[in-house]
Design an enzyme around this catalytic site. Structure first.
Site, PDB file in Angstrom:
ATOM      1  CG  ASP A 145      -2.019   0.997   1.153  1.00 35.77           C
ATOM      2  OD1 ASP A 145      -2.321   1.467   0.041  1.00 35.77           O
ATOM      3  OD2 ASP A 145      -2.590   1.323   2.204  1.00 35.77           O
ATOM      4  N   GLY A 146       0.364   2.300  -0.654  1.00 36.77           N
ATOM      5  CA  GLY A 146       1.007   3.615  -0.579  1.00 36.77           C
ATOM      6  C   GLY A 146       1.670   4.071  -1.870  1.00 36.77           C
ATOM      7  NE  ARG A 182      -1.481   6.603   0.982  1.00 35.73           N
ATOM      8  CZ  ARG A 182      -1.521   5.709   1.950  1.00 35.73           C
ATOM      9  NH1 ARG A 182      -1.257   6.072   3.190  1.00 35.73           N
ATOM     10  NH2 ARG A 182      -1.823   4.458   1.674  1.00 35.73           N
ATOM     11  CG  HIS A 206       0.391   1.649  -9.291  1.00 39.68           C
ATOM     12  ND1 HIS A 206       0.073   1.377  -7.979  1.00 39.68           N
ATOM     13  CD2 HIS A 206      -0.682   2.309  -9.798  1.00 39.68           C
ATOM     14  CE1 HIS A 206      -1.142   1.853  -7.712  1.00 39.68           C
ATOM     15  NE2 HIS A 206      -1.622   2.428  -8.806  1.00 39.68           N
ATOM     16  CB  SER A 261      -8.527  -5.359  -3.989  1.00 41.81           C
ATOM     17  OG  SER A 261      -9.140  -4.113  -4.234  1.00 41.81           O
ATOM     18  CG  ASN A 267      -7.511  -2.170  -6.252  1.00 38.85           C
ATOM     19  OD1 ASN A 267      -6.574  -2.942  -6.109  1.00 38.85           O
ATOM     20  ND2 ASN A 267      -7.792  -1.239  -5.345  1.00 38.85           N
ATOM     21  CD1 TRP A 268     -12.796  -5.182 -10.054  1.00 35.32           C
ATOM     22  CD2 TRP A 268     -11.999  -4.553 -12.051  1.00 35.32           C
ATOM     23  NE1 TRP A 268     -12.175  -6.271 -10.635  1.00 35.32           N
ATOM     24  CE2 TRP A 268     -11.686  -5.910 -11.858  1.00 35.32           C
ATOM     25  CE3 TRP A 268     -11.593  -3.930 -13.242  1.00 35.32           C
ATOM     26  CZ2 TRP A 268     -10.989  -6.659 -12.793  1.00 35.32           C
ATOM     27  CZ3 TRP A 268     -10.904  -4.683 -14.175  1.00 35.32           C
ATOM     28  CH2 TRP A 268     -10.612  -6.036 -13.948  1.00 35.32           C
ATOM     29  NE  ARG A 276      -3.136  -1.219   4.394  1.00 35.18           N
ATOM     30  CZ  ARG A 276      -4.364  -1.241   3.939  1.00 35.18           C
ATOM     31  NH1 ARG A 276      -5.209  -2.132   4.384  1.00 35.18           N
ATOM     32  NH2 ARG A 276      -4.773  -0.365   3.034  1.00 35.18           N
ATOM     33  CD  GLU A 302       1.321 -12.741  16.240  1.00 28.99           C
ATOM     34  OE1 GLU A 302       1.247 -11.535  16.542  1.00 28.99           O
ATOM     35  OE2 GLU A 302       0.842 -13.650  16.948  1.00 28.99           O
TER      36      GLU A 302
HETATM   37  C1  FPP Z   1      -1.750   0.021  -3.598  1.00 28.56           C
HETATM   38  O1  FPP Z   1      -1.282   1.366  -3.601  1.00 28.56           O
HETATM   39  C2  FPP Z   1      -1.117  -0.786  -4.648  1.00 28.56           C
HETATM   40  C3  FPP Z   1      -1.757  -1.353  -5.725  1.00 28.56           C
HETATM   41  C4  FPP Z   1      -3.201  -1.181  -5.967  1.00 28.56           C
HETATM   42  C5  FPP Z   1      -1.060  -2.151  -6.745  1.00 28.56           C
HETATM   43  C6  FPP Z   1       0.318  -2.629  -6.416  1.00 28.56           C
HETATM   44  C7  FPP Z   1       0.809  -3.516  -7.502  1.00 28.56           C
HETATM   45  C8  FPP Z   1       2.103  -3.776  -7.772  1.00 28.56           C
HETATM   46  C9  FPP Z   1       3.240  -3.170  -7.021  1.00 28.56           C
HETATM   47  C10 FPP Z   1       2.426  -4.708  -8.911  1.00 28.56           C
HETATM   48  C11 FPP Z   1       2.209  -6.130  -8.553  1.00 28.56           C
HETATM   49  C12 FPP Z   1       2.327  -6.985  -9.757  1.00 28.56           C
HETATM   50  C13 FPP Z   1       2.582  -8.309  -9.777  1.00 28.56           C
HETATM   51  C14 FPP Z   1       2.577  -9.043 -11.063  1.00 28.56           C
HETATM   52  C15 FPP Z   1       2.842  -9.062  -8.535  1.00 28.56           C
HETATM   53  P1  FPP Z   1      -2.374   2.511  -3.657  1.00 28.56           P
HETATM   54  O2  FPP Z   1      -2.578   2.887  -5.076  1.00 28.56           O
HETATM   55  O3  FPP Z   1      -3.614   2.056  -2.939  1.00 28.56           O
HETATM   56  O4  FPP Z   1      -1.666   3.663  -2.871  1.00 28.56           O
HETATM   57  P2  FPP Z   1      -2.421   4.836  -2.064  1.00 28.56           P
HETATM   58  O5  FPP Z   1      -3.072   4.163  -0.878  1.00 28.56           O
HETATM   59  O6  FPP Z   1      -1.293   5.742  -1.671  1.00 28.56           O
HETATM   60  O7  FPP Z   1      -3.391   5.478  -3.006  1.00 28.56           O
END
Ligand code: FPP
Length: 239
Positions: free
Chosen positions: A20-21, A24, A37, A65, A68-69, A185, A204
């Site tokens: 996550d993050g 941001r 990303h 998730s 996320n859509w 997380r 945990e």
């Molecule tokens: C959450 O950050 C992150 C995601 C929705 C996607 C993360 C995906 C990857 C790093 C690639 C993984 C790929 C493979 C094939 C394993 P956020 O956008 O929710 O951040 P925010 O909370 O700051 O908005």
């Protein structure tokens, strides 16, 4: 090198990460969310390296998730292409390291066909790998997983009086996946966010303040250090 204070005989067998993050991290730098990303890829592969050094057997990461859509179409499109590109560019390296790739989540009509093809190809190419399993939770939701399990139990005609915890566990997306010992997380958010709801029952939980693109193996090792300082009782008494 794993620090000497880490007990390598008590490393969690399964670590689940919420990456996550990213958004941001990008916003703080005046970049587009999608660049966050992109920067998350290095964090992911450093975490994989750390998990391999520690001897972790299962690493599960939340890549997309079922919720996320709801993000802007541009970002959803980007994440579909990004996931496909990571698989195509990096699966050979994972195979060489002995990492088996698996997926947990719904394969519904919204997931592009070409991504499904690369998911299948990635699983097939790494099916024989035994050092570690990387589970990519993609189009995954913990509630959706339980709903899908219940549907299949009913379809199979299993009578109500025969249903136990084990029945549910055997109908989840990856019945052979052990429950995570540790969930990490990032980004300082203290939520589960529909991740592995059934499987996290006794895990945990460690929350790291760092945003995902800044996460490195040292943070994973520190989460294991915190895990090793805890006493797991699984609802019983200390033995
Ligand atoms: C959450 O950050 C992150 C995601 C929705 C996607 C993360 C995906 C990857 C790093 C690639 C993984 C790929 C493979 C094939 C394993 P956020 O956008 O929710 O951040 P925010 O909370 O700051 O908005």
């Amino acid at each position: 090198m794993i620090p000497a204070d880490i007990d390598l005989t008590r490393v969690p067998a399964h670590i689940a990460c919420v990456m996550d993050g990213n958004g941001r991290w990008a916003t703080q730098r005046g970049l587009k969310r999608t660049e966050g990303h992109a920067a998350g890829e290095e964090a992911l592969f450093d975490a994989v390296e750390g998990a391999l050094e520690l001897g972790v057997k299962w690493l599960t990461v939340y890549a997309f998730s079922t919720e996320n859509w709801r993000r802007p179409l541009d970002e959803v499109r980007y994440l579909m292409g990004f996931n496909e590109s990571i698989l195509v560019r990096r699966r050979e390296e994972l195979r060489e390291k002995g990492v088996r790739i698996r997926f947990a989540g719904r394969r519904d009509w919204r997931v592009p066909k070409r991504l499904i093809k690369q998911m299948d190809e990635s699983m097939a190419r790494t099916a024989h790998c035994t050092t570690m399993t990387l589970v990519i939770a993609f189009n995954y939701g913990g509630r959706a997983e339980i709903v899908d399990a219940v549907k299949r139990i009913i379809e199979e005609g299993i009578p109500a009086h025969k249903i136990t915890d084990k029945t549910i566990a055997q109908h989840l997306y990856l019945p052979d996946m052990p429950d995570p010992d540790l969930m990490v997380r990032t980004s300082g958010e203290y939520r589960i966010s529909n991740y592995l709801l059934w499987e996290l029952a006794y895990s945990e939980l460690v929350f790291a303040d760092v945003l995902w693109p800044d996460f490195r193996r040292e943070h994973l090792i520190d989460a294991v250090r915190q895990y090793q300082a805890r006493r797991r009782r699984f609802g019983g008494l200390e033995s």
